[in-house]
Design a protein around this motif. Sequence first.
Motif, short mmCIF file in Angstrom:
data_model
loop_
_atom_site.label_atom_id
_atom_site.label_comp_id
_atom_site.label_asym_id
_atom_site.label_seq_id
_atom_site.Cartn_x
_atom_site.Cartn_y
_atom_site.Cartn_z
N ALA A 90 0.86 4.05 -2.87
CA ALA A 90 0.56 5.44 -2.54
C ALA A 90 1.69 6.35 -3.01
CB ALA A 90 0.35 5.59 -1.03
N ARG A 135 0.84 -1.22 0.00
CA ARG A 135 0.00 0.00 0.00
C ARG A 135 0.86 1.26 0.00
NH1 ARG A 135 -3.18 -3.00 3.69
NH2 ARG A 135 -2.26 -1.88 5.44
N GLU A 136 1.95 1.24 0.77
CA GLU A 136 2.84 2.39 0.81
C GLU A 136 3.48 2.62 -0.55
OE1 GLU A 136 6.63 4.19 3.33
OE2 GLU A 136 6.22 2.05 3.44
N SER A 189 5.77 13.25 -1.04
CA SER A 189 5.45 12.84 0.33
C SER A 189 6.21 13.71 1.33
CB SER A 189 5.82 11.36 0.56
OG SER A 189 7.21 11.22 0.63
#
Length: 163
Positions: free
Chosen positions: A144, A140-141, A155
């Motif tokens: 993202a 997921r990271e 980020s």
Amino acid sequence: MAKQTPGDAARGRTIHVWRDAFLAALAESSNVSAAARKAGVPTSTVYSARREDAAFANLWFEALCEGYDNLEMDLLRRLRVGELDGGKAKARRKFDNAIAFRLLTTHREAVSRQKALRADDDEDAILASINAKLDAMRAREKAATALAAENGVYSVNDADAAG
């Protein structure tokens, strides 16, 4: 072929039949005497079988754990919503919460020991589950980060590294 005790042979039942019935009743009631009666065998027979058969002893404690879990949930439900009420005086069931608490307290150590043994058996499954969750979090990271880069968004970690 299953072994039979003289009493079992007289009733035409194998030992495995009464054991299954006993364990089911024990899981339901947490009461050894009541479970033996329901299975149709003397209490001394079930205690003797537990002493002589380690596998049966293990199943016995598993059934007790289940029974104590059920008893604990029943007590919690009664504490939250009150006693059972069928609408009629005859339909009401009486519960002795004090006896239930004493029963839970008396066997807490044995049940805790059995739960710990069960938890040891599941250690590999727990580790595999944790690793799978970590892998999902990393995926997921990564997704993202890729999405943020695609949209021209940086980020916070990248900004900290640059500054």
